[in-house]
Design a protein around this motif. Structure first.
Motif, PDB file in Angstrom:
ATOM      1  N   ALA A 196       0.493   2.731 -12.481  1.00 18.98           N
ATOM      2  CA  ALA A 196       1.018   2.651 -11.114  1.00 18.98           C
ATOM      3  C   ALA A 196       1.148   1.197 -10.673  1.00 18.98           C
ATOM      4  CB  ALA A 196       0.118   3.429 -10.153  1.00 18.98           C
ATOM      5  N   GLU A 197       0.174   0.372 -11.047  1.00 18.52           N
ATOM      6  CA  GLU A 197       0.263  -1.057 -10.728  1.00 18.52           C
ATOM      7  C   GLU A 197       1.477  -1.698 -11.392  1.00 18.52           C
ATOM      8  OE1 GLU A 197      -4.338  -2.451 -10.022  1.00 18.52           O
ATOM      9  OE2 GLU A 197      -3.684  -2.201 -12.090  1.00 18.52           O
ATOM     10  N   ASP A 198       1.728  -1.322 -12.650  1.00 12.62           N
ATOM     11  CA  ASP A 198       2.893  -1.858 -13.372  1.00 12.62           C
ATOM     12  C   ASP A 198       4.196  -1.426 -12.704  1.00 12.62           C
ATOM     13  OD1 ASP A 198       1.197  -3.038 -15.206  1.00 12.62           O
ATOM     14  OD2 ASP A 198       1.487  -1.490 -16.741  1.00 12.62           O
ATOM     15  N   ILE A 199       4.263  -0.162 -12.304  1.00 15.49           N
ATOM     16  CA  ILE A 199       5.459   0.347 -11.628  1.00 15.49           C
ATOM     17  C   ILE A 199       5.680  -0.396 -10.316  1.00 15.49           C
ATOM     18  CG2 ILE A 199       6.444   2.363 -10.443  1.00 15.49           C
ATOM     19  CD1 ILE A 199       5.052   4.089 -12.670  1.00 15.49           C
ATOM     20  N   LEU A 200       4.604  -0.599  -9.564  1.00 14.87           N
ATOM     21  CA  LEU A 200       4.703  -1.326  -8.297  1.00 14.87           C
ATOM     22  C   LEU A 200       5.211  -2.744  -8.537  1.00 14.87           C
ATOM     23  CD1 LEU A 200       4.149  -1.376  -5.202  1.00 14.87           C
ATOM     24  CD2 LEU A 200       1.891  -2.277  -5.779  1.00 14.87           C
ATOM     25  N   GLN A 201       4.628  -3.426  -9.514  1.00 12.31           N
ATOM     26  CA  GLN A 201       5.029  -4.804  -9.829  1.00 12.31           C
ATOM     27  C   GLN A 201       6.514  -4.856 -10.209  1.00 12.31           C
ATOM     28  OE1 GLN A 201       3.284  -7.626  -9.631  1.00 12.31           O
ATOM     29  NE2 GLN A 201       4.830  -8.934 -10.533  1.00 12.31           N
ATOM     30  N   ASP A 202       6.928  -3.986 -11.112  1.00 13.88           N
ATOM     31  CA  ASP A 202       8.340  -3.948 -11.521  1.00 13.88           C
ATOM     32  C   ASP A 202       9.245  -3.578 -10.347  1.00 13.88           C
ATOM     33  OD1 ASP A 202       7.470  -4.581 -14.069  1.00 13.88           O
ATOM     34  OD2 ASP A 202       7.705  -2.545 -14.868  1.00 13.88           O
ATOM     35  N   GLY A 203       8.761  -2.678  -9.504  1.00  9.25           N
ATOM     36  CA  GLY A 203       9.526  -2.282  -8.325  1.00  9.25           C
ATOM     37  C   GLY A 203       9.761  -3.448  -7.386  1.00  9.25           C
ATOM     38  N   PHE A 204       8.723  -4.248  -7.146  1.00  9.32           N
ATOM     39  CA  PHE A 204       8.887  -5.404  -6.254  1.00  9.32           C
ATOM     40  C   PHE A 204       9.817  -6.454  -6.862  1.00  9.32           C
ATOM     41  CE2 PHE A 204       5.502  -4.074  -3.320  1.00  9.32           C
ATOM     42  CZ  PHE A 204       6.097  -4.455  -2.119  1.00  9.32           C
ATOM     43  N   ILE A 205       9.772  -6.625  -8.157  1.00 11.86           N
ATOM     44  CA  ILE A 205      10.715  -7.555  -8.796  1.00 11.86           C
ATOM     45  C   ILE A 205      12.146  -7.100  -8.513  1.00 11.86           C
ATOM     46  CG2 ILE A 205      11.598  -8.351 -11.034  1.00 11.86           C
ATOM     47  CD1 ILE A 205       8.603  -8.326 -11.967  1.00 11.86           C
ATOM     48  N   ASN A 239       0.827  -1.215   0.000  1.00  9.32           N
ATOM     49  CA  ASN A 239       0.000   0.000   0.000  1.00  9.32           C
ATOM     50  C   ASN A 239       0.859   1.262   0.000  1.00  9.32           C
ATOM     51  OD1 ASN A 239      -2.393  -1.410  -0.073  1.00  9.32           O
ATOM     52  ND2 ASN A 239      -2.678  -1.385   2.137  1.00  9.32           N
ATOM     53  N   THR A 240       1.879   1.277   0.832  1.00  5.23           N
ATOM     54  CA  THR A 240       2.768   2.446   0.901  1.00  5.23           C
ATOM     55  C   THR A 240       3.468   2.664  -0.429  1.00  5.23           C
ATOM     56  OG1 THR A 240       3.129   2.065   3.250  1.00  5.23           O
ATOM     57  CG2 THR A 240       4.761   3.417   2.110  1.00  5.23           C
ATOM     58  N   LEU A 241       3.993   1.591  -0.999  1.00  2.00           N
ATOM     59  CA  LEU A 241       4.733   1.719  -2.253  1.00  2.00           C
ATOM     60  C   LEU A 241       3.811   1.992  -3.437  1.00  2.00           C
ATOM     61  CD1 LEU A 241       7.440  -1.042  -1.713  1.00  2.00           C
ATOM     62  CD2 LEU A 241       7.600   1.431  -1.304  1.00  2.00           C
ATOM     63  N   PHE A 242       2.560   1.534  -3.356  1.00  2.00           N
ATOM     64  CA  PHE A 242       1.606   1.857  -4.409  1.00  2.00           C
ATOM     65  C   PHE A 242       1.330   3.359  -4.411  1.00  2.00           C
ATOM     66  CE2 PHE A 242      -2.658   2.338  -6.235  1.00  2.00           C
ATOM     67  CZ  PHE A 242      -2.388   1.843  -7.510  1.00  2.00           C
ATOM     68  N   SER A 243       1.244   3.948  -3.229  1.00  2.00           N
ATOM     69  CA  SER A 243       1.053   5.402  -3.145  1.00  2.00           C
ATOM     70  C   SER A 243       2.203   6.135  -3.823  1.00  2.00           C
ATOM     71  CB  SER A 243       0.961   5.843  -1.684  1.00  2.00           C
ATOM     72  OG  SER A 243      -0.156   5.284  -1.068  1.00  2.00           O
ATOM     73  N   VAL A 244       3.409   5.643  -3.623  1.00  4.85           N
ATOM     74  CA  VAL A 244       4.583   6.249  -4.273  1.00  4.85           C
ATOM     75  C   VAL A 244       4.468   6.094  -5.785  1.00  4.85           C
ATOM     76  CG1 VAL A 244       7.094   6.084  -4.566  1.00  4.85           C
ATOM     77  CG2 VAL A 244       6.092   5.894  -2.280  1.00  4.85           C
ATOM     78  N   SER A 245       4.161   4.897  -6.252  1.00  6.92           N
ATOM     79  CA  SER A 245       4.084   4.679  -7.703  1.00  6.92           C
ATOM     80  C   SER A 245       2.950   5.474  -8.329  1.00  6.92           C
ATOM     81  CB  SER A 245       3.979   3.192  -8.032  1.00  6.92           C
ATOM     82  OG  SER A 245       2.788   2.643  -7.559  1.00  6.92           O
ATOM     83  N   LEU A 246       1.863   5.654  -7.591  1.00 10.71           N
ATOM     84  CA  LEU A 246       0.727   6.423  -8.101  1.00 10.71           C
ATOM     85  C   LEU A 246       1.102   7.883  -8.337  1.00 10.71           C
ATOM     86  CD1 LEU A 246      -2.208   5.844  -8.841  1.00 10.71           C
ATOM     87  CD2 LEU A 246      -2.845   6.379  -6.504  1.00 10.71           C
ATOM     88  N   LYS A 247       1.987   8.426  -7.502  1.00 19.60           N
ATOM     89  CA  LYS A 247       2.434   9.815  -7.684  1.00 19.60           C
ATOM     90  C   LYS A 247       3.177   9.996  -9.002  1.00 19.60           C
ATOM     91  CE  LYS A 247       5.065  10.503  -4.171  1.00 19.60           C
ATOM     92  NZ  LYS A 247       5.874  10.971  -3.044  1.00 19.60           N
ATOM     93  N   TYR A 248       3.891   8.979  -9.422  1.00 16.81           N
ATOM     94  CA  TYR A 248       4.725   9.094 -10.614  1.00 16.81           C
ATOM     95  C   TYR A 248       4.051   8.589 -11.885  1.00 16.81           C
ATOM     96  CZ  TYR A 248       8.484  10.532  -7.629  1.00 16.81           C
ATOM     97  OH  TYR A 248       9.243  11.255  -6.742  1.00 16.81           O
ATOM     98  N   ALA A 249       2.964   7.874 -11.748  1.00 17.16           N
ATOM     99  CA  ALA A 249       2.291   7.279 -12.896  1.00 17.16           C
ATOM    100  C   ALA A 249       1.274   8.229 -13.512  1.00 17.16           C
ATOM    101  CB  ALA A 249       1.589   5.993 -12.460  1.00 17.16           C
ATOM    102  N   ARG A 250       0.908   7.929 -14.741  1.00 20.70           N
ATOM    103  CA  ARG A 250      -0.134   8.693 -15.427  1.00 20.70           C
ATOM    104  C   ARG A 250      -1.522   8.264 -14.964  1.00 20.70           C
ATOM    105  NH1 ARG A 250       2.815   6.793 -20.163  1.00 20.70           N
ATOM    106  NH2 ARG A 250       4.360   8.349 -20.652  1.00 20.70           N
ATOM    107  N   ASN A 251      -1.630   7.011 -14.519  1.00 18.49           N
ATOM    108  CA  ASN A 251      -2.931   6.478 -14.127  1.00 18.49           C
ATOM    109  C   ASN A 251      -2.743   5.267 -13.216  1.00 18.49           C
ATOM    110  OD1 ASN A 251      -2.517   4.110 -15.855  1.00 18.49           O
ATOM    111  ND2 ASN A 251      -2.919   5.513 -17.559  1.00 18.49           N
ATOM    112  N   TYR A 252      -3.856   4.717 -12.768  1.00 11.87           N
ATOM    113  CA  TYR A 252      -3.869   3.611 -11.814  1.00 11.87           C
ATOM    114  C   TYR A 252      -3.180   2.365 -12.381  1.00 11.87           C
ATOM    115  CZ  TYR A 252      -5.901   0.759  -8.067  1.00 11.87           C
ATOM    116  OH  TYR A 252      -6.090  -0.056  -6.979  1.00 11.87           O
ATOM    117  N   THR A 253      -3.486   2.034 -13.625  1.00 10.27           N
ATOM    118  CA  THR A 253      -2.919   0.841 -14.250  1.00 10.27           C
ATOM    119  C   THR A 253      -1.403   0.949 -14.372  1.00 10.27           C
ATOM    120  OG1 THR A 253      -4.963   0.522 -15.492  1.00 10.27           O
ATOM    121  CG2 THR A 253      -3.009  -0.632 -16.304  1.00 10.27           C
TER     122      THR A 253
END
Length: 178
Positions: free
Chosen positions: A43-52, A27-41
């Protein structure tokens, strides 16, 4: 399980520990990715790649500073890499604009609206705005991270603030007249 134990198990590629780490910080990292993303989807991709990346590099965490800060840095870098590949920073010779202060009447403007208008900024403006205004990086650090000049960083920040100011003022004017 303590954080140190969790990290140690993740280093050993323990899938249950990785799942626990994901659950604890998603949840915390999704908030971070959401700030940098153009949209929700996105942000999910950024979060997924970030966790990898986190799971690949967790052994590099040196237990200096906060683990959460280390995780956030990886997610931010994951987002920035995505945009570097898209070459959103081709502008080099922009004139510096006066810094714009954005005054927000918190009763009229919701957090969701603010997130939405930040996400609508062109990539180069959104990334610099987030790095500088929300995450506290200096223009020198931003220039290094994004492989741009400090002047371009300052200019992109000023343009982002100008756009945000116009959108907030327009929204506040519309809500007062309706």
């Amino acid at each position: 399980m303590s954080l140190d134990e969790l990290i140690a198990k993740c280093i050993k590629k323990d899938s249950k520990a990785q799942e626990q780490l994901y659950t604890r910080y998603a949840n915390t990292l999704f908030s971070v990715s959401l700030k940098y993303a153009r949209n929700y989807t996105e942000a999910e991709d950024i979060l997924q790649d970030g966790f990898i990346t986190i799971f690949e590099k967790i052994a590099q965490f040196k237990h200096k500073g906060s683990f959460e800060g280390w995780l956030k840095r990886i997610v931010i870098n994951t987002a920035l890499q995505r945009y570097r590949k898209q070459r959103v920073f081709n502008i080099v010779n922009e004139e510096l604009i006066e810094q714009e202060d954005v005054i927000v009447d918190e009763e009229d403007v919701s957090l969701q609206f603010l997130l939405k208008i930040v996400q609508e900024l062109p990539d180069r403006y959104r990334l610099v705005f987030n790095l500088y205004a929300l995450d506290g990086y200096s223009h020198k650090e931003i220039a290094t991270m994004l492989e741009i000049s400090e002047g371009t960083s300052k200019s992109n920040l000023a343009r982002a603030r100008m756009i945000l100011k116009q959108k907030v003022e327009s929204f506040q004017t519309e809500s007062k007249t309706s």
